[in-house]
Structure formats: C-alpha cells, structure tokens
Scaffold this motif. Structure first.
Motif, mmCIF file in Angstrom:
data_model
loop_
_atom_site.group_PDB
_atom_site.id
_atom_site.type_symbol
_atom_site.label_atom_id
_atom_site.label_comp_id
_atom_site.label_asym_id
_atom_site.label_seq_id
_atom_site.Cartn_x
_atom_site.Cartn_y
_atom_site.Cartn_z
ATOM 1 N N ALA A 54 78.041 112.051 67.660
ATOM 2 C CA ALA A 54 77.503 110.982 66.820
ATOM 3 C C ALA A 54 76.452 110.153 67.536
ATOM 4 O O ALA A 54 75.605 109.529 66.891
ATOM 5 C CB ALA A 54 78.647 110.085 66.353
ATOM 6 N N GLY A 55 76.489 110.142 68.853
ATOM 7 C CA GLY A 55 75.540 109.304 69.588
ATOM 8 C C GLY A 55 74.283 110.031 70.040
ATOM 9 O O GLY A 55 73.475 109.467 70.797
ATOM 10 N N ALA A 56 74.066 111.245 69.605
ATOM 11 C CA ALA A 56 72.874 111.986 70.009
ATOM 12 C C ALA A 56 71.628 111.307 69.478
ATOM 13 O O ALA A 56 71.625 110.792 68.358
ATOM 14 C CB ALA A 56 72.948 113.412 69.505
ATOM 15 N N PHE A 57 70.575 111.287 70.285
ATOM 16 C CA PHE A 57 69.337 110.669 69.849
ATOM 17 C C PHE A 57 68.136 111.350 70.504
ATOM 18 O O PHE A 57 68.278 112.086 71.501
ATOM 19 C CB PHE A 57 69.321 109.160 70.126
ATOM 20 N N LEU A 58 66.962 111.092 69.952
ATOM 21 C CA LEU A 58 65.702 111.656 70.434
ATOM 22 C C LEU A 58 64.800 110.534 70.941
ATOM 23 O O LEU A 58 64.781 109.456 70.373
ATOM 24 C CB LEU A 58 64.995 112.438 69.328
ATOM 25 N N ASP A 59 64.045 110.831 71.988
ATOM 26 C CA ASP A 59 63.002 109.877 72.409
ATOM 27 C C ASP A 59 61.881 110.606 73.108
ATOM 28 O O ASP A 59 61.909 111.807 73.280
ATOM 29 C CB ASP A 59 63.578 108.751 73.281
ATOM 30 N N ALA A 115 74.382 123.330 68.285
ATOM 31 C CA ALA A 115 74.282 122.432 69.437
ATOM 32 C C ALA A 115 75.487 121.520 69.572
ATOM 33 O O ALA A 115 75.662 120.886 70.622
ATOM 34 C CB ALA A 115 73.017 121.592 69.318
ATOM 35 N N HIS A 116 76.313 121.419 68.517
ATOM 36 C CA HIS A 116 77.523 120.573 68.544
ATOM 37 C C HIS A 116 77.194 119.150 69.000
ATOM 38 O O HIS A 116 77.793 118.626 69.941
ATOM 39 C CB HIS A 116 78.591 121.195 69.455
ATOM 40 N N LEU A 117 76.245 118.550 68.335
ATOM 41 C CA LEU A 117 75.803 117.214 68.732
ATOM 42 C C LEU A 117 76.818 116.160 68.308
ATOM 43 O O LEU A 117 77.337 116.188 67.193
ATOM 44 C CB LEU A 117 74.441 116.916 68.087
#
Length: 325
Positions: free
Chosen positions: A320-325, A316-318
């Motif tokens: 550093a700011g990737a997040f889940l909600d 997915a090449h995420l």
C-alpha cells in the motif's frame, strides 16, 4: 531529371529516400550519404543505419565519409549531384560543402519553421501542448534551420499521440513534400521565402534526465512529458516499495492517460492521491499528480519486458505504501 544526393541516417529518413528513388521521372538519386556503422545493443555490434540498409536494398551507392574532411568535396563532385536532400542526417555541414552543389542543399524539418528549430521539434511540440505542427522544406544555410522555406504542410497532433507515432506520420507526409519541393525548384516554380526574424522556441534535444517524470505537476503536464519522451529517451521514474531496504528500481512508462469522461462513467477514479502515490485495482493502476490521478497503461520494469500496468502491478506485489518519484 534532377540528380540528387540524399543525406540521412535514422528510420525517419527512409520514406523520403524511397520516395525520391521511386520517382525516376523527376529524380536520379546518385548517392546516399549516411553516418558510419555504429555499435548497437548489449553486444555493441556494429550496425548499419536504417538509411544505409534502405540504400543498399535500392542498389544505391553509399558514402560514409565525414563531410568535414577535405576528401569529401572531391567525392561529392564525383557523384555529379546537382542538389542534395537532407532528412535527419546528424552532422552540421560547413559552407564549402553547402556551396559545392549548383542548386544547394535542402532539408526536411519536422516543424512549422521558424518555430521549433533544433534537434527535437516533434517532442517539444507535444511537450508544449501544441495541437498543430507540420513539416518544412528549406534551403540549408550556415544558421541552424534558418534558411529560406520552400514549402510547408500542417498536421493535427492527436490527443493521445506520442512523439514516435507523430514522427512516423510526419515522415510519410514530409517525403512527398520534399519531393514536390525539389521538383518545383528544379523547374523554377518555387521561390524560397526567408524566415521571419524574431525570438522563437528552440527544440533542444531531450536528455535522459529531462525524461525523469515529474509528479508534482498537473496531470496534463505529466501526460505531455510521457508522450514527448516516447519512445526515446523514454519517460522513467524511481519505484519505491514500502519496507524494501533495497534502493529504488527504475520504471519506464510508455503509455498513460488522464481519466476520460467515458472512463469516469464506468470506473471509480481515485481522488486525493499525493504526487507519486500509487493506487492499484484489479484492472487499473493510478498515480497521483498535483491535480488528479493519471492512469498508467503500459510500463517496463527494470530488467523486464513492456507489459500492461495492471499485469505488472500484480506480478510486482506492491504494498500500500509503494510510490513513484
């Protein structure tokens, strides 16, 4: 020999049907009542229920009529059934139907009644953090899961067990409990016991919205939610990728775990993650909760197959700011 009508629909009911059909010394399964074929999958093709497929394999006659229609009573009497066994049939039966068989209708329910009456007892027990649950056989009355109990058995809930795994175990154990209960009733060896009065937890069905993962809760609570919603309806969340102008995508989590003491000895578990914040290493994917991090182990990204979380994160090449909600 007791002449039995079997009523059930999903896979969880199949072990009970097979157990009763196999025990030809004590039972004759005269017919199988199940829900009609239903559209399934992307193509919406009509598919027979697992119980119907098992019944046809066993050479048993199948009934798919609505038990609330007048024609059902005559069809039921024509089977010659003395009693009925129910496992996850999926329809409410009215009093005339319940009174139509000499020995009545008996249901296998996957909880220790009177606790967790309702549609999702296994899921709700896991979500509540209970360590023990079980199965109950009771005589069906007009009240929801309120009839007198014939027998119960208990099992421990595994620390990492999800609802599907626990339900599979209970289905196998419960099949033998159901058969023994019916045999005991037929031979006059069991006296059903009325359930105690009082307020007990009700096992409401878990909806798609209920399965939306919460990260602003302690790690143990998120772990329970994921396990309770696996495999159905499936725990899910929205994935946000930093700098991506597109709308968030859906991520299903099918397996996760708080860091064990053993894992902490060999792996550095991140601390101080905000709820929903992702921390990705070569072999581990962590997400923040209101307490400590939860390790994501198996996930299913939108439009993808299920895979290990670390493999998914690499592909997915995420940022550093990737997040889940």
């Amino acid at each position: 020999m007791l002449r039995v009508l079997f009523a059930g629909t999903p896979e969880v009911a199949v072990p009970s049907l097979r157990t009763l059909a196999k025990d030809t010394e004590h039972f004759e399964v005269v017919a199988v009542l199940t829900r009609p074929d239903a559209p399934t999958g992307r193509g919406r093709r009509l598919m027979a229920s697992p119980v119907k497929m098992a019944a046809l394999e066993l050479g048993l006659p199948v009934m798919e009529c609505d038990p609330n229609e007048e024609v059902f009573l005559s069809a039921l009497k024509a089977t010659g059934a003395e009693a009925a066994a129910i496992v996850a049939y999926g329809r409410i039966l009215k009093e005339p139907v319940l009174e139509a068989l000499p020995m009545g209708w008996y249901n296998l329910h996957f909880s220790l009644l009177p606790q967790w009456r309702g549609a999702a007892p296994v899921q709700r027990a896991i979500w509540a953090g209970e360590s023990v649950t079980g199965a109950s056989v009771f005589r069906v009355t007009k009240g929801m899961d309120e009839g007198p109990v014939l027998a119960q058995s208990t099992v421990e809930i595994g620390a990492h067990e999800n609802a599907g795994e626990l339900l599979d175990r209970l289905a196998e154990d419960g099949a033998h409990l159901l058969a023994a209960s019916l045999e005991g009733m037929a031979e006059g060896q069991i006296t059903p016991v009325e359930q105690p009065a009082g307020a007990f937890e009700v096992a409401a069905k878990i909806s798609h919205d209920d399965a939306h993962m919460r990260f602003d809760v302690p790690v143990f609570a998120l772990d329970r939610q994921i396990r309770a919603c696996t495999p159905l309806p499936g725990a899910w969340c929205d994935l946000h990728v930093q700098g991506d102008a597109l709308a968030p995508t859906t991520l299903h989590v099918t397996k996760a775990s708080p860091a064990s003491a053993e894992l902490r000895e060999s792996v550095e578990v991140p601390e101080g993650l905000k709820p929903g914040e992702l921390h990705i290493t070569k072999h581990h994917v962590w997400v923040g909760t209101s307490t400590e991090a939860l390790e994501l182990q198996l996930v299913k990204a939108q439009g993808k197959k299920e895979m290990g979380a670390a493999e998914w994160a690499r592909g997915a090449h995420l940022g550093a700011g990737a997040f889940l909600d």
